[in-house]
Structure formats: structure tokens, C-alpha cells
Scaffold this active site. Structure first.
Site, PDB file in Angstrom:
ATOM      1  N   TRP A 333       0.823  -1.079  -0.083  1.00  0.00           N
ATOM      2  CA  TRP A 333      -0.114   0.072  -0.053  1.00  0.00           C
ATOM      3  C   TRP A 333       0.938   1.294  -0.155  1.00  0.00           C
ATOM      4  O   TRP A 333       0.636   2.132  -0.813  1.00  0.00           O
ATOM      5  CB  TRP A 333      -0.959  -0.114   1.012  1.00  0.00           C
ATOM      6  CG  TRP A 333      -1.794   1.345   1.287  1.00  0.00           C
ATOM      7  CD1 TRP A 333      -2.925   1.369   0.826  1.00  0.00           C
ATOM      8  CD2 TRP A 333      -1.305   2.432   2.309  1.00  0.00           C
ATOM      9  NE1 TRP A 333      -3.354   2.559   1.416  1.00  0.00           N
ATOM     10  CE2 TRP A 333      -2.520   3.439   1.882  1.00  0.00           C
ATOM     11  CE3 TRP A 333      -0.452   2.730   2.671  1.00  0.00           C
ATOM     12  CZ2 TRP A 333      -2.522   4.526   2.573  1.00  0.00           C
ATOM     13  CZ3 TRP A 333      -0.446   4.170   3.440  1.00  0.00           C
ATOM     14  CH2 TRP A 333      -1.407   5.052   3.175  1.00  0.00           C
ATOM     15  N   HIS A 334       2.131   1.329   0.599  1.00  0.00           N
ATOM     16  CA  HIS A 334       2.752   2.338   1.009  1.00  0.00           C
ATOM     17  C   HIS A 334       3.355   3.065  -0.398  1.00  0.00           C
ATOM     18  O   HIS A 334       3.849   4.039  -0.684  1.00  0.00           O
ATOM     19  CB  HIS A 334       3.856   2.160   1.978  1.00  0.00           C
ATOM     20  CG  HIS A 334       3.368   2.484   3.316  1.00  0.00           C
ATOM     21  ND1 HIS A 334       2.524   1.463   4.183  1.00  0.00           N
ATOM     22  CD2 HIS A 334       3.373   3.803   4.140  1.00  0.00           C
ATOM     23  CE1 HIS A 334       2.275   2.044   5.209  1.00  0.00           C
ATOM     24  NE2 HIS A 334       2.687   3.472   5.297  1.00  0.00           N
ATOM     25  N   GLY A 335       3.920   1.805  -1.288  1.00  0.00           N
ATOM     26  CA  GLY A 335       4.633   2.436  -2.424  1.00  0.00           C
ATOM     27  C   GLY A 335       4.821   1.412  -3.464  1.00  0.00           C
ATOM     28  O   GLY A 335       4.869   0.177  -3.245  1.00  0.00           O
ATOM     29  N   PHE A 486       1.804   8.583  -1.634  1.00  0.00           N
ATOM     30  CA  PHE A 486       1.099   7.269  -1.226  1.00  0.00           C
ATOM     31  C   PHE A 486      -0.583   7.530  -1.172  1.00  0.00           C
ATOM     32  O   PHE A 486      -1.234   6.508  -1.364  1.00  0.00           O
ATOM     33  CB  PHE A 486       1.170   6.694   0.150  1.00  0.00           C
ATOM     34  CG  PHE A 486       2.811   6.715   0.522  1.00  0.00           C
ATOM     35  CD1 PHE A 486       3.394   5.977  -0.449  1.00  0.00           C
ATOM     36  CD2 PHE A 486       3.106   7.187   1.710  1.00  0.00           C
ATOM     37  CE1 PHE A 486       4.819   5.993   0.002  1.00  0.00           C
ATOM     38  CE2 PHE A 486       4.522   6.994   1.957  1.00  0.00           C
ATOM     39  CZ  PHE A 486       5.438   6.471   0.891  1.00  0.00           C
TER      40      PHE A 486
END
Length: 486
Positions: A333-335, A486
Site C-alpha cells: 500500500w505504501h509504495g 501514497f
């Protein structure tokens, strides 16, 4: 337009005075005023979001329209098979065609081309010039929580498109959270708002503290961190250790600072956003740290990933896999880089390792480390160990690419020689001082209840001085919020 910019102050003051002074003076009918108010906040939120790129507005409108339509259909449909397909449509549209395309397409294509290029002598798939919309992961997850909750029949579908669109795009938390769910935010759109009910002192404290974290502390050390991470092979192991710690601390200061400013901004408009950070560097365990860090994302992952997979109601081995997979999803999800995938997997590994340790060596004295002063050395050891684990992972979170991350890690453990400057030590020591001073004060006030209320007149009299001090301490060049990507 970011919270620490002068443009945002002008924008917010315009919204604030319009909401609390202009509309009440023009409209005498409460229901009509509320309708106009929601419409105005929606337009303001789109203006705020489109200030980066006007094309972003069409994307968030598309995501909003899809989930609004799905929610309406889910509320009226009784056939479970059709309801399942409606939910699947929302999931595929948001995760694959919106979030997947804009955030992960080039990452997947580049990874595939890296493998296939030596075999075919050319790239198999084209790399596109895609602009990553700010905060796309935040509003996508937020909108998805609504359709999932309606599908589960935990909340009713929202019939008013304006209200639903405002829930998705409310500007204080739009681009970097906190992530709010419909079950917590939608009821606030139905409750009447009064200016006299606003906790001005609390809201201003949140905003000023967030500004200090982000615009003063985080931005001040950003040049040092950027210099070391740009060339890890040319710096001494001590400099790499400093950068590992500063990188993790900067992410905290940057993101928690934004969250605090978002909470303060929303409070001044009459809305309550959830707490996103709770003194994470006081934690003495991996699980304790993640219960205090990015709390709204971890709650979202718990409710919509971990629990649906079985949560703790499964075998010990399956439970550990569920924990690891949830942290893995957090990393993805973060990157859209392998560094984030590895970061999430690494956090999951340490989470599982802690669970295994607890099974082998159960602690029979709950909270023993906080009850007796002679356990202070043990608490300090656990805290330093836990922080070191986080800082190690932060190298992958903060590095520009996979190669630089491993050069950084290897340089630390091989005690690499190279450049180190006195200002690096200075930045490290003073930022560490402010971090733990803030955590200790926060612990005494919020967890021990030892804070004392100062007179309101004195507090408001100090605001001009504090504004001046913050202005003088703010670096000339502002740094974009890390979590905007993000």
C-alpha cells in the site's frame, strides 16, 4: 498547496469565515444552510485537491460515483449473488483500474521487463508517463470501506450524493489521512454544528504542534537525510546509522505533523478526525509500536484484511501468516517499489518473530516493565531494540531505490569508511532530543493525566509570540509531505 504554506492559511481562513459567519448571516433556514454548507465544503475540497493538478478531480469524482452507485444498489438488492458481484465490481474498479493503474502499472511493467528483456532483447510492455495523483491510496481505501460496510449491512447506504462525495473528499484528511470510515464520519454530516461547540484551544494546539513537527523539525533535517541517502556508498557507517535513525524519525515527524494539522483543521470546521499516532517511540514491542503508528491504516487493515482472513480465530500457524500478510499489504500500500514490498515483509517477519517469542517465553506479569522503577533498564533495552528494528526497516522505506538500500545496510554492518560531517551529529542529537522530550511530555499528559490547564487568556496571549517563533524557525524552502506519494 500544503498545510504549512501561506496559501493554505489564506484558503482555510476563507473557508472558516464563510462557514461560520457568512452562511449563518445569509440563510435563516437550518436545513437549507446545511445543504449549502456541504456543497461549499465539497467544492472547497475539490479546489484544494485540484490545486496540484486539475485532472485529479476527475479521478476522485469517478471513484466517488462508482461507490455511491454500488452503495445504492447494495441497499436495495436482496439477492446475495448480485450483491457479491456489486462488491466485486467496486473492488476491481478501485483496486485494479484506479489504484492499480495509476500507482502500480509502471512498477509491474518495469519488473516484468527486467526479467524478459534479456530473453527478447527489448521491453515486452510499454512504460507509460503516468502522473500519480496525491493521496490516491487514502481516498481509495476510504471509499472502499464504505462499500464493504454497506455490503456487510453494518451501515445504511448514503442516499445523498453531496454528503457521500464530501465524506470521500473532505480536504483536511484527503491527501494523507487520517483514513476515516463512513461509520465514523457520515454521522457527523447529519449532526448540527455550532461555533460555540468548537474546542478552539485544542484545535489550535493540534495545528501548531503539527506545524512544528513538519515545517520546523522534519524540514530542518531533510537536507542532511537527502544528502546521505543520495550517496550511501560515499558516507561513513556512523553517517549511515544517523541517516537510518533520522530517516525513520523524519517519516514520523512529517506524517504525524500532517495528521495533527489535519485534525486541527477539521476541528475548527466542527468535525472530528481519529487519532493517527500515539507516542510510537515509547513502545517496547513490535506489536505495541504498530498499535501506536498510523493507527487508522492499521485499523483499516485489521477490519478489512486481517479479520476477514480469520484473524485470531484460526490455528497458530495461520494466525502468524495472517499477521505477516497484513504487514505485507501495508508495505505494498505504501509504495510501488520493491523497497516497500520488502519493508512490509520485514515488519511482518519481526511481528511473527515476536509472536513466536511470546509463545516460548510467556510473560506472566502483565505490564511488569512499567510498574517498578528497577525495571527501567529492561524497558530501555526493549525500547532501544524495538526502535532499532524500526530504523533498520526505515532504510528501505526512505531509500531512493533497491540498490541504494542494500548499499546503505551493507555499509552499516561492514563498518564502511567515508564522509561524515559534524552537522550530521548535530542534526541527529537535537532531533532525538525533541522527539523523546515530546514523547515524555505526551506520556505525562495523555497517559498519566498530569497535565495542568493554563488560563485561556494567557494561552491566547501567547499565540502571537508562538506564531512569530514558528515563523522564524521555519526553513526557507518547504519540503513536500512524504505521504503525498501514497
Amino acid at each position: 498547496m500544503i498545510f504549512s504554506d501561506f496559501e493554505y492559511f489564506v484558503f482555510f481562513l476563507f473557508v472558516f469565515f464563510t462557514v461560520w459567519y457568512l452562511f449563518p448571516a445569509i440563510f435563516s433556514n437550518q436545513s437549507r444552510e446545511t445543504r449549502i454548507l456541504h456543497t461549499f465544503l465539497l467544492i472547497s475540497s475539490y479546489f484544494f485537491y485540484m490545486s496540484w493538478d486539475y485532472r485529479f478531480g476527475a479521478l476522485i469524482l469517478l471513484s466517488t460515483a462508482i461507490d455511491y452507485y454500488v452503495g445504492i444498489k447494495l441497499s436495495s438488492e436482496t439477492r446475495e449473488k448480485i450483491r457479491y458481484y456489486l462488491l466485486l465490481f467496486s473492488l476491481i474498479t478501485n483496486l485494479v483500474f484506479i489504484l492499480g493503474f495509476f500507482k502500480y502499472y509502471n512498477f509491474l511493467v518495469t519488473s516484468i521487463n527486467t526479467v524478459t528483456n534479456p530473453m527478447f532483447g527489448a521491453d515486452v510492455l510499454p512504460v507509460l508517463k503516468i502522473i500519480l495523483p496525491a493521496g490516491i491510496s487514502f481516498f481509495t481505501f476510504q471509499s472502499l470501506s464504505y462499500t464493504i460496510d454497506v455490503y456487510r449491512k453494518e451501515i445504511p447506504a448514503e442516499k445523498d450524493f453531496i454528503r457521500f462525495a464530501l465524506f470521500v473528499s473532505f480536504f483536511p484528511q484527503l491527501v494523507a489521512g487520517p483514513i476515516v470510515t463512513a461509520r465514523t464520519f457520515m454521522p457527523q454530516l447529519y449532526s448540527p454544528k455550532k461555533l460555540e461547540d468548537i474546542e478552539f484551544r485544542v484545535a489550535i494546539r493540534f495545528f501548531m504542534l503539527g506545524y512544528f513537527k513538519k515545517a520546523v523539525l522534519s524540514d530542518m533535517v531533510a537536507p542532511t537525510i537527502d544528502t546521505i541517502y543520495a550517496d550511501p556508498s560515499g558516507h561513513h557507517a556512523y553517517a549511515l546509522l544517523i541517516a537510518a535513525a533520522l530517516g525513520g524519525i523524519q517519516v514520523y515527524l512529517d506524517f504525524s505533523g500532517y495528521s495533527d494539522m489535519a485534525i486541527g483543521s477539521a476541528m475548527l470546521l466542527g468535525y472530528k478526525l481519529p487519532t493517527n499516532f500515539n507516542l510510537p517511540f515509547l513502545a517496547t514491542s513490535v506489536s505495541g509500536f504498530w498499535r501506536r503508528w498510523h493507527m487508522t491504516l492499521n485499523s483499516w487493515l485489521r477490519d478489512y484484511i486481517y479479520i476477514p482472513m480469520g484473524g485470531s480465530r484460526v490455528t497458530s500457524v495461520r494466525r502468524k501468516f495472517n499477521l505477516w500478510f497484513t504487514m505485507f499489504v501495508s508495505g505494498v500500500w505504501h509504495g510501488a517499489q520493491w523497497t516497500f514490498v520488502f519493508w512490509g515483509s520485514l515488519n511482518g517477519f519481526f511481528y511473527v518473530l515476536e509472536e513466536v517469542w511470546k509463545e516460548w517465553f510467556p510473560d506472566k506479569k502483565e505490564n511488569a516493565t512499567t510498574k517498578h522503577w528497577y525495571n527501567a533498564p529492561l524497558w530501555l533495552f526493549q525500547n532501544l531494540l524495538n526502535s532499532s528494528i524500526f530504523f533498520l526497516g526505515a532504510v528501505f522505506f526512505r531509500s531512493l531505490n533497491w540498490e541504494n538500500a542494500w548499499i546503505h545496510i551493507r555499509g552499516i554492518f561492514t563498518f564502511q569508511t567515508g564522509q561524515i560531517r559534524p552537522y550530521m551529529w548535530k542534526d541527529f542529537l537535537w532531533i532525538l532530543f525533541f522527539l523523546y522530550l515530546g514523547h515524555i511530555i505526551g506520556y505525562l499528559i495523555f497517559e498519566k493525566g498530569k497535565g495542568k490547564q493554563i488560563p485561556a487568556s494567557l494561552e491566547f496571549a501567547l499565540y502571537p509570540i508562538l506564531f512569530l517563533v514558528l515563523n522564524l524557525a521555519t526553513p526557507e524552502n518547504s519540503v513536500p509531505f512524504i505521504y503525498f506519494q501514497f
